[in-house]
Design a protein around this motif. Structure first.
Motif, PDB file in Angstrom:
ATOM      1  N   VAL A  94      28.337 -21.320  54.521  1.00 51.56           N
ATOM      2  CA  VAL A  94      28.225 -21.938  53.203  1.00 51.56           C
ATOM      3  C   VAL A  94      28.674 -20.908  52.172  1.00 51.56           C
ATOM      4  CG1 VAL A  94      26.692 -23.012  51.528  1.00 51.56           C
ATOM      5  CG2 VAL A  94      26.301 -23.369  53.976  1.00 51.56           C
ATOM      6  N   ALA A 123      22.385 -24.076  52.301  1.00 51.37           N
ATOM      7  CA  ALA A 123      22.248 -23.045  53.335  1.00 51.37           C
ATOM      8  C   ALA A 123      20.806 -22.929  53.817  1.00 51.37           C
ATOM      9  CB  ALA A 123      22.741 -21.695  52.799  1.00 51.37           C
ATOM     10  N   PHE A 150      25.578 -17.389  54.691  1.00 49.72           N
ATOM     11  CA  PHE A 150      25.788 -17.692  53.287  1.00 49.72           C
ATOM     12  C   PHE A 150      26.645 -16.599  52.688  1.00 49.72           C
ATOM     13  CE2 PHE A 150      24.097 -18.056  48.790  1.00 49.72           C
ATOM     14  CZ  PHE A 150      24.773 -19.227  48.519  1.00 49.72           C
ATOM     15  N   THR A 172      23.348 -20.331  60.276  1.00 44.55           N
ATOM     16  CA  THR A 172      23.953 -20.474  58.952  1.00 44.55           C
ATOM     17  C   THR A 172      24.224 -19.116  58.328  1.00 44.55           C
ATOM     18  OG1 THR A 172      22.714 -22.536  58.626  1.00 44.55           O
ATOM     19  CG2 THR A 172      23.677 -21.512  56.674  1.00 44.55           C
ATOM     20  N   VAL A 213      18.676 -17.349  56.914  1.00 45.43           N
ATOM     21  CA  VAL A 213      20.101 -17.378  56.595  1.00 45.43           C
ATOM     22  C   VAL A 213      20.692 -15.983  56.762  1.00 45.43           C
ATOM     23  CG1 VAL A 213      21.800 -17.823  54.780  1.00 45.43           C
ATOM     24  CG2 VAL A 213      19.781 -19.297  54.995  1.00 45.43           C
TER      25      VAL A 213
END
Length: 315
Positions: A12, A46, A58, A56, A80
C-alpha cells in the motif's frame, strides 16, 4: 474473522493523516478540546489488511514529528511492514473532522508542504518486492505534486508483476475536483481495480448514474469498478457485468475509514481466492460477489466503532 493463508503480499502506497476530532466533553465554551487519531485512507487500508491476515507493506513518507510517531506505532502494532517507508523531515497532515448527526465526517485539511507528497523516483524505487501481488494507492498522495506523477510512473511499472488497485478518495475541501477529473483517464489506464464512493462519483462525473460511471471508466481502461454506497451496499462492475451486494445492518458510531476498510476487505478476499497478481482475467462474477460481500461486512464492522478502527483476525 478467520485467518486465511494469502499467497504473496500487498503493498500500500500513500499518506498517513492525523484525524482530529472535537471533544464534546471539553473544558469550557472558551476552549476547544481535540482528540487526534491516526488515519489517512492508504494507512487505514494497510492496517485493515494486516489485521485481516494479509502480509502488508506500507510505503509512506513518515514525518519526524509527534504525529509521525503516532502513525508508526499504529502501523507496527497492526503488523504492517514499514521497512520500505521513508523517514521525512516535512510535517504530517492534519484533518480536522466535523461529524454530523449520522456520523458522516467532513474535513478541513492542514497539509501545505506536508511529507506525504514529496516523493522522488529514488524513494519510490523499493516499493515492490518479488512477492507483491497487488499495489494499492490513491487519495491525496496520488493527486498532489511533485509526488503524484512519480507514483503514476511506478504504477505503470508495477503492472508488469502485480494487480493495481486505486481509490481516488476525492477531497474537494483540499483539492479541486476538476484536477481529479483531468487525471481519471490516465488512472483508469493504469489500474485493474477502481474503488470509489458515491460521493467520489458525484464529484468526478456529476449527474451520472453509477452504471453510467462504470461504463465510462471501463471504456477508459479499468476492468473492475466498485462503487460503495454506504447503507445501500455496493455496486461492482467487471467489464460491464454487474453485481450488487447489500450493506449488513449495523449501529453506526461513525463512518470514518469505512471505505478504506471495504477496499482492504475486497483485496484480502481476492488474494485469498487467488485472483491477485495479474489483470483479473480469471475473476468470475461468483468470486466477485463473494469478495464484495466480505468487504461490506468489514466496512460495517468499522462503522460500529469510533474512528478508523478495523476488525482484526479473531475479532
Amino acid at each position: 474473522m478467520t485467518r486465511i493463508d494469502i499467497p504473496g503480499s500487498v503493498t500500500v502506497l500513500g499518506e498517513c493523516v492525523a484525524d482530529v476530532f472535537t471533544d464534546p466533553a471539553g473544558p469550557g465554551p472558551d476552549e476547544l478540546a481535540l482528540r487526534a487519531l491516526p488515519g489517512g485512507g492508504p494507512a487505514n487500508t494497510a492496517v485493515t489488511l494486516a489485521g485481516l491476515g494479509t502480509p502488508t507493506r506500507f510505503h509512506a513518507r513518515l514525518s519526524h514529528d509527534i504525529f509521525g510517531d503516532l502513525f508508526r506505532n499504529r502501523l507496527l502494532q497492526a503488523g504492517v511492514d514499514l521497512s520500505r517507508s521513508v523517514s521525512a523531515p516535512e510535517p504530517s497532515v492534519l484533518a480536522v473532522a466535523a461529524l454530523d448527526e449520522t456520523g458522516q465526517a467532513t474535513y478541513t485539511f492542514y497539509a501545505e508542504g506536508a511529507a506525504d507528497w514529496q516523493w522522488t523516483t529514488d524513494e519510490l524505487a523499493p516499493a515492490l518486492d518479488d512477492d507483491t501481488v497487488c499495489l494499492h494507492t490513491g487519495s491525496l498522495a496520488l493527486i498532489r505534486e511533485p509526488g503524484g506523477s512519480a507514483i503514476e510512473d511506478l504504477l505503470a511499472r508495477a503492472r508488469m508483476q502485480a494487480t493495481v488497485s486505486l481509490d481516488p478518495n476525492v477531497r474537494p475541501q483540499f483539492v479541486p475536483p476538476a484536477l481529479y477529473r483531468e487525471r481519471m483517464a490516465r488512472w483508469c489506464e493504469l489500474t485493474d481495480i477502481l474503488r470509489l464512493s458515491e460521493d467520489d462519483l458525484a464529484h468526478l462525473l456529476p449527474g451520472a448514474t453509477p452504471e453510467e460511471a462504470c461504463d465510462t471508466w471501463h471504456a477508459a481502461g479499468a476492468p473492475l469498478v466498485v462503487i460503495t454506497r454506504g447503507p445501500h451496499g455496493a455496486l461492482a462492475s467487471l467489464d460491464g457485468s454487474r453485481v450488487t451486494v447489500p450493506a449488513p445492518p449495523v449501529d453506526v458510531v461513525d463512518t470514518v475509514g469505512a471505505g478504506d476498510s471495504f477496499t482492504a476487505g475486497l483485496l484480502h478476499r481476492l488474494a485469498a481466492l487467488g485472483q491477485l497478481g495479474g489483470r483479473l482475467d480469471k475473476l468470475s462474477l461468483e468470486d466477485l460477489t463473494d469478495a464484495c460481500t466480505y468487504a461490506a461486512r468489514i466496512a460495517a464492522l468499522t462503522c460500529s466503532v469510533a474512528g478508523a478502527t478495523p476488525p482484526r483476525t479473531g475479532d
